[in-house]
Design an enzyme around this catalytic site. Structure first.
Site, PDB file in Angstrom:
ATOM      1  N   ASN A  12       0.868  -1.186   0.000  1.00  0.00           N
ATOM      2  CA  ASN A  12       0.000   0.000   0.000  1.00  0.00           C
ATOM      3  C   ASN A  12       0.899   1.228   0.000  1.00  0.00           C
ATOM      4  OD1 ASN A  12      -1.819   2.047   0.503  1.00  0.00           O
ATOM      5  ND2 ASN A  12      -2.249   1.409   2.623  1.00  0.00           N
ATOM      6  N   TRP A  13       0.980   1.892  -1.131  1.00  0.00           N
ATOM      7  CA  TRP A  13       1.875   3.055  -1.238  1.00  0.00           C
ATOM      8  C   TRP A  13       1.292   4.310  -0.593  1.00  0.00           C
ATOM      9  CZ3 TRP A  13       4.919   3.614  -6.496  1.00  0.00           C
ATOM     10  CH2 TRP A  13       5.823   2.540  -6.612  1.00  0.00           C
ATOM     11  N   LYS A  14       0.011   4.256  -0.250  1.00  0.00           N
ATOM     12  CA  LYS A  14      -0.669   5.441   0.333  1.00  0.00           C
ATOM     13  C   LYS A  14      -0.460   6.647  -0.590  1.00  0.00           C
ATOM     14  CE  LYS A  14       0.196   3.445   4.821  1.00  0.00           C
ATOM     15  NZ  LYS A  14       0.080   3.614   6.240  1.00  0.00           N
ATOM     16  N   HIS A  98      -9.437   0.937   5.002  1.00  0.00           N
ATOM     17  CA  HIS A  98      -8.156   1.151   5.689  1.00  0.00           C
ATOM     18  C   HIS A  98      -8.392   2.100   6.864  1.00  0.00           C
ATOM     19  CE1 HIS A  98      -4.068   2.477   6.494  1.00  0.00           C
ATOM     20  NE2 HIS A  98      -3.661   1.395   5.854  1.00  0.00           N
ATOM     21  N   GLU A 100      -6.832   4.535   7.914  1.00  0.00           N
ATOM     22  CA  GLU A 100      -6.657   5.972   7.598  1.00  0.00           C
ATOM     23  C   GLU A 100      -7.911   6.531   6.927  1.00  0.00           C
ATOM     24  OE1 GLU A 100      -2.891   5.572   5.588  1.00  0.00           O
ATOM     25  OE2 GLU A 100      -1.974   5.077   7.509  1.00  0.00           O
ATOM     26  N   GLU A 168      -5.333  -5.175  10.565  1.00  0.00           N
ATOM     27  CA  GLU A 168      -4.322  -4.135  10.761  1.00  0.00           C
ATOM     28  C   GLU A 168      -4.620  -3.373  12.052  1.00  0.00           C
ATOM     29  OE1 GLU A 168      -2.311  -2.903   6.896  1.00  0.00           O
ATOM     30  OE2 GLU A 168      -4.108  -1.687   7.051  1.00  0.00           O
ATOM     31  N   GLY A 174       2.560   1.993  10.765  1.00  0.00           N
ATOM     32  CA  GLY A 174       3.575   3.043  10.672  1.00  0.00           C
ATOM     33  C   GLY A 174       4.277   3.363  11.982  1.00  0.00           C
ATOM     34  N   SER A 211       3.430  -2.403  10.301  1.00  0.00           N
ATOM     35  CA  SER A 211       4.871  -2.468  10.572  1.00  0.00           C
ATOM     36  C   SER A 211       5.493  -3.806  10.190  1.00  0.00           C
ATOM     37  CB  SER A 211       5.159  -2.124  12.041  1.00  0.00           C
ATOM     38  OG  SER A 211       4.810  -0.775  12.297  1.00  0.00           O
ATOM     39  N   GLY A 232       2.820  -1.288   4.220  1.00  0.00           N
ATOM     40  CA  GLY A 232       2.837   0.135   3.873  1.00  0.00           C
ATOM     41  C   GLY A 232       4.248   0.587   3.546  1.00  0.00           C
ATOM     42  N   GLY A 233       4.904   1.223   4.512  1.00  0.00           N
ATOM     43  CA  GLY A 233       6.220   1.838   4.305  1.00  0.00           C
ATOM     44  C   GLY A 233       7.230   0.948   3.600  1.00  0.00           C
TER      45      GLY A 233
HETATM   46  C1  PEP Z   1      -0.738   0.107   6.111  1.00  0.00           C
HETATM   47  O1  PEP Z   1      -0.914   1.315   6.136  1.00  0.00           O
HETATM   48  O2  PEP Z   1      -1.569  -0.634   5.557  1.00  0.00           O
HETATM   49  C2  PEP Z   1       0.448  -0.429   6.749  1.00  0.00           C
HETATM   50  C3  PEP Z   1       0.455  -1.669   7.069  1.00  0.00           C
HETATM   51  O3  PEP Z   1       1.490   0.469   6.971  1.00  0.00           O
HETATM   52  P1  PEP Z   1       2.956   0.118   7.585  1.00  0.00           P
HETATM   53  O4  PEP Z   1       3.385  -1.190   6.973  1.00  0.00           O
HETATM   54  O5  PEP Z   1       3.809   1.255   7.178  1.00  0.00           O
HETATM   55  O6  PEP Z   1       2.771  -0.007   9.055  1.00  0.00           O
END
Ligand code: PEP
Length: 248
Positions: A12-14, A98, A100, A168, A174, A211, A232-233
């Site tokens: 997920n590049w957001k 999600h 967010e 999640e 994050g 994470s 994500g990241g």
């Molecule tokens: C996400 O936003 O779906 C996510 C899992 O982010 P991260 O891996 O950066 O915690």
């Protein structure tokens, strides 16, 4: 209980990524093409990059998805994007619900269920996110919160369709924090039981997200009922994402 065979690792590049970042994606696709396809791999870039990514990775092993869609197919909804538009751009999946979106855009479970319906209408595979806050985890309510979210975010018409659920924990996204492996297993078991009660035999993969990094991916992905990861990241750098994929 049904455990899906191939894990799904989705990035997920957001709101990150410009045209220049497609070089990283091409590198990823090339590396994966040279390896046995032991799991499914997907990338969900911002909507502006979907069509280009689809074009540049055509014929390769990486599936492309959107990060959200509106429930309606078209209309006066400035700034929004429909499931049909994502499909038209070449996407095959869409992340929905999600945290967010739930927090920053006040999306409710009812909204998420409507979006899931839209995804199916457009022949997209929904990846439906659920997860508890830190306060809910600390108060011992994590299981009940997530099971309730799941029941209310999954419309009955999902039966017979391909979909995935992503657990999640909001506090793990994050933050560099993750639940213990036992907590992940407990939650995934509860999610599987909930899915079995409504969609017996669907085998929908239950991804863990929050994470996930190269150094914890193998442990997390080995947990029972963890059918993949939503990343994500660490999905922004091909080398890191590749390590996670290889750990699946
Ligand atoms: C996400 O936003 O779906 C996510 C899992 O982010 P991260 O891996 O950066 O915690």
């Amino acid at each position: 209980m049904t455990t899906p065979v191939r894990k799904l690792i989705a990035g997920n590049w957001k709101m990150n990524g410009l045209g220049v970042d497609l070089l990283e994606t091409e590198r990823l696709s090339k590396a994966l093409t040279a390896e046995p396809a032991h799991c499914r791999v997907a990338l969900c870039p911002p909507a502006t990059l979907i069509e280009r990514m689809v074009r540049e990775l055509k014929g390769g092993p990486v599936e492309i998805g959107g990060q959200d869609c509106r429930a309606e197919a078209s209309g006066a909804f400035t700034g929004d994007i429909s499931a049909e538009m994502l499909r038209d751009a070449g996407a095959h999946l869409v992340i929905l619900g999600h945290s967010e979106r739930r927090t920053l855009h006040h999306e409710t479970d009812v909204d998420v269920a409507a979006k899931v319906g839209a995804a199916l209408r457009a022949a997209l595979e929904p990846v439906i996110c659920v997860g508890e806050t830190l306060a809910q985890r600390k108060s011992g309510d994590a299981l009940s919160v997530v099971v309730r979210q799941l029941r209310e975010s999954l419309p009955a018409l999902l039966a017979g369709h391909r979909f995935a659920v992503a657990y999640e924990p909001v506090w793990a996204i994050g933050s560099g924090l993750t639940p213990t492996l036992a907590e992940i297993e407990e939650m995934h078991r509860a999610i599987r039981e909930t899915l079995e009660a409504s969609f017996a035999g669907s085998g929908a993969p239950i991804l863990y997200g929050g994470s996930v990094k190269p150094d914890n991916a193998a442990q997390i992905l080995a947990v029972k009922e963890v059918g993949g990861a939503l990343v994500g990241g660490a999905s922004l750098k091909a080398a890191d994402f590749l390590e996670i994929i290889r750990a699946a």
